[in-house]
Design a protein around this motif. Structure first.
Motif, PDB file in Angstrom:
ATOM      1  N   ALA A  17       0.834  -1.210   0.000  1.00 22.81           N
ATOM      2  CA  ALA A  17       0.000   0.000   0.000  1.00 22.81           C
ATOM      3  C   ALA A  17       0.864   1.253   0.000  1.00 22.81           C
ATOM      4  O   ALA A  17       0.593   2.206  -0.737  1.00 22.81           O
ATOM      5  CB  ALA A  17      -0.936  -0.015   1.206  1.00 22.81           C
ATOM      6  N   PHE A  50       0.660   3.226  -3.454  1.00 23.28           N
ATOM      7  CA  PHE A  50      -0.444   4.193  -3.325  1.00 23.28           C
ATOM      8  C   PHE A  50      -0.056   5.443  -2.544  1.00 23.28           C
ATOM      9  O   PHE A  50      -0.922   6.243  -2.191  1.00 23.28           O
ATOM     10  CB  PHE A  50      -1.666   3.501  -2.715  1.00 23.28           C
ATOM     11  N   MET A 105      -5.084   2.896   1.973  1.00 19.95           N
ATOM     12  CA  MET A 105      -5.149   1.623   1.235  1.00 19.95           C
ATOM     13  C   MET A 105      -4.990   0.427   2.164  1.00 19.95           C
ATOM     14  O   MET A 105      -5.569  -0.628   1.920  1.00 19.95           O
ATOM     15  CB  MET A 105      -4.084   1.588   0.132  1.00 19.95           C
ATOM     16  N   ALA A 132      -8.927   6.814  -0.135  1.00 20.67           N
ATOM     17  CA  ALA A 132      -7.565   6.668  -0.677  1.00 20.67           C
ATOM     18  C   ALA A 132      -7.382   7.601  -1.879  1.00 20.67           C
ATOM     19  O   ALA A 132      -6.334   8.226  -2.037  1.00 20.67           O
ATOM     20  CB  ALA A 132      -7.308   5.210  -1.074  1.00 20.67           C
ATOM     21  N   GLU A 177      -8.186  -0.353  -9.004  1.00 26.53           N
ATOM     22  CA  GLU A 177      -8.805  -0.963  -7.818  1.00 26.53           C
ATOM     23  C   GLU A 177     -10.321  -0.800  -7.865  1.00 26.53           C
ATOM     24  O   GLU A 177     -11.068  -1.695  -7.463  1.00 26.53           O
ATOM     25  CB  GLU A 177      -8.258  -0.325  -6.536  1.00 26.53           C
TER      26      GLU A 177
END
Ligand SMILES: [Zn+2]
Ligand SMILES: [Zn+2]
Length: 592
Positions: A448, A452, A459, A509, A522
């Motif tokens: 994550a 991200f 995340m 996120a 995602e």
């Protein structure tokens, strides 16, 4: 401490005439040290000692003494004379030592390739020792997923495979297994073999290959080689292992097949990918279970091959250990509990489904005197129906259970890009867990934060919530073949009940600044997963044929969510194969 910053201005010493993976390790060490620090060390060959080692020394300094390798270690990294020496038990292990040193200095690798790796400003490193929890650490894929007869599909997939193999070496994996099925015409993907070989990764082959080892063309002249079914001898199954000529043929052709796989020492000799019906009921075979019959073929091959291992598959109707036949010392069991529950760890005392598999695993460990590896499905896009199923906690607990039970090796099935999309966190958890099961859980945070940032924390919350939400959906084998029972209906409905929460976490996120393309991928995956679950819920609630058909049509339509995602994210499997598996499952549901 190893002062990598100072050594960056020094030399990488390489044994003269080093094996290709050691030379590659020297290249990688110099290149990454040069990215971690302002200087790049020069490579300098050294006449002696030979073997599997590298050293990083101040410029012009002599070769330090080689460190001892503890008996239980695959590699060591030790400070020495102001530098560092890396030593492995093999060329591949020496490469693994390089990557461990670089990881300790701050590098983070990705199964998505070099665009997704992190190479921060470097730090010093203490001594390191490689003591992986499992001796064999392998990734596996079915040859059919390469579409090797369609050149443009093969070409579209290969760059991802090259990146994946690079990542495998960086995570201290030991090899790759290509699974052959009845309709395949080759044992490997030859384009990938140089990538495996130059990293010292083992090339493993075989699979559901009995059909290839006992050619169906012999049926006309020798029906007695083939299994006796209720309707007579049939060339649709495996073999009649009471036929000495059939067994001799399998033995001979298995030896030839292994020789055709460059560098292979082991061979995976499995029956057809069937859930029963492939084995023989003739008077000679009737007293042998499917496991016994499979083992007769494996034992014969092991005798003929002399060295190397033969893997007998414990799967479907061979999940119980052989009862009457004893395994040859070179035959290993490959325990593949595909229909287990993934809502619980294999040794969870609260799971009746897994208790059966846990007992079968112990029985194999006993029957094969500890020669047991496990084949796991953490990246299986068919089993999980292509849905998002993070399993980080289960993977950590499973691997700890396998290690504690005495399992020696583990492998993980993957489907190219699709698996790094839908099961990427599982693949990373598996990689970490094969070295130390306690580290598997760290995959969620590492992935994550790497992929991200700056929305890593958001995340992590999303992945953890998704994992928890899907628990009730993955208790019964194939997600797209739910049993018609109350617990399954409740599991699917509970997961759907989390939809709003999951969408909010993903929106958080995005709002926290996650890279838009990665969040979009995602979101498509969540759209697909929710749509599949809604179709399954409706199917499980059907009252009549019309309800059932509406639910099945909705299920087929879910593919659009996958096709809406970036082709480079879903890979050839998402573009071409998912739809075929849907046809299969829809027909199976309709036939109920
Ligand atoms: Zn028979
Ligand atoms: Zn369970």
């Amino acid at each position: 401490m190893i002062d990598l910053g100072r050594l960056a201005a020094g030399d990488v010493l390489v044994p003269a005439g080093a094996a290709a993976p050691v030379a590659f390790a020297a290249e990688e060490l110099a290149a990454y040290v040069g990215r971690l620090f302002p200087a790049t060390p020069a490579r300098r060959p050294v006449a002696a000692p030979g073997g599997d080692w590298l050293a990083l020394v101040p410029s012009g300094a002599p070769m330090p003494p080689l460190p001892e390798l503890p008996a239980d270690a695959e590699w060591v990294v030790r400070p020495a004379n102001g530098g560092a020496v890396l030593r492995g038990t093999s060329p591949r292990a020496t490469l693994a030592a390089v990557y461990a040193l670089l990881r300790a200095a701050g590098c983070r690798w990705s199964p998505h390739g070099r665009d997704d790796e992190l190479v921060p400003a470097g730090a010093g490193v203490a001594a390191l020792t490689g003591r992986p929890a499992f001796a064999r650490r392998v990734y596996v894929a079915d040859l059919g997923t390469w579409h090797y007869t369609v050149p443009e599909r093969l070409a579209a997939r290969l760059p991802h495979d090259v990146a994946f193999i690079d990542w495998m070496a960086k995570c201290d994996a030991t090899g790759f297994l290509f699974i052959r099925h009845a309709n395949d015409t080759q044992w490997t993907v030859p384009e990938l073999l140089p990538e495996l070989a130059r990293r010292g990764l083992a090339i493993e082959g075989g699979g559901h290959a009995l059909v290839e080892l006992l050619p169906r063309s012999l049926f006309a002249s020798h029906p007695e080689y083939f299994p006796l079914a209720a309707t007579g001898r049939s060339d649709l199954g495996n073999a009649c292992v009471s036929s000495p000529d059939a067994v001799a043929l399998i033995r001979e052709r298995a030896t030839t097949a292994r020789a055709e796989i460059p560098g292979a020492t082991d061979f995976h000799l499995w029956g057809l990918d069937l859930f029963g019906g492939g084995w023989c009921t003739c008077p000679g075979c009737a007293s042998l279970t499917p496991s016994d019959q499979s083992l007769v073929a494996c034992n014969a091959a092991a005798e003929a091959m002399g060295g190397g291992r033969i893997f007998h598959l414990a799967y479907h109707d061979t999940i119980e250990p052989p009862a009457r036949i004893a395994p040859h010392p070179h035959v290993w069991a490959e325990f593949a509990p595909r229909e287990r529950c993934y809502g619980h760890a294999l040794d969870d005392p609260g799971c009746a489904t897994n208790a059966v598999y846990r007992r079968a695993l112990d029985a194999h460990l006993e029957r094969f005197a500890g020669r047991v590896d496990v084949f796991e499905y953490y990246g299986d896009a068919i089993l999980f129906g292509g849905c998002a199923v993070p399993l980080v906690d289960v993977i950590g607990r499973d691997l700890e259970c396998y290690r504690a039970a005495g399992v020696r090796g583990v492998s993980c099935l993957v489907f190219g890009q699709y698996s790094t999309w839908a099961y990427g966190v599982n693949v990373e958890a598996f990689a970490r867990g094969t070295i130390d099961p306690r580290d598997a859980a760290g995959a969620r945070t590492e992935r994550a934060s790497r992929r991200f940032a700056p929305a890593g924390d958001a995340m992590v919350r999303y992945l953890a919530a998704l994992e928890d939400a899907m628990v009730g959906v993955v208790r019964h084998g194939d997600v797209l073949l739910p049993p018609d029972d109350a617990p399954t209906r409740a599991g699917v409905e509970a997961a759907l009940g989390r939809e709003a929460e999951l969408r909010r976490l993903l929106a958080d996120a995005r709002a926290a600044g996650a890279p838009p393309a990665r969040i979009a991928a995602e979101e498509h995956l969540l759209d697909y997963t929710v749509a599949v679950l809604a179709a399954l819920r409706d199917w499980l609630r059907r009252r009549d044929r019309a309800d059932a058909e509406r639910a099945l049509a909705a299920l087929a339509a879910t593919i659009a969510h996958v096709h809406a995602a970036d082709p480079d994210v879903i890979g050839t499997w998402g573009a071409h194969d998912l739809e075929l598996t849907h046809h299969f499952f829809v027909n199976a549901l309709r036939a109920r």
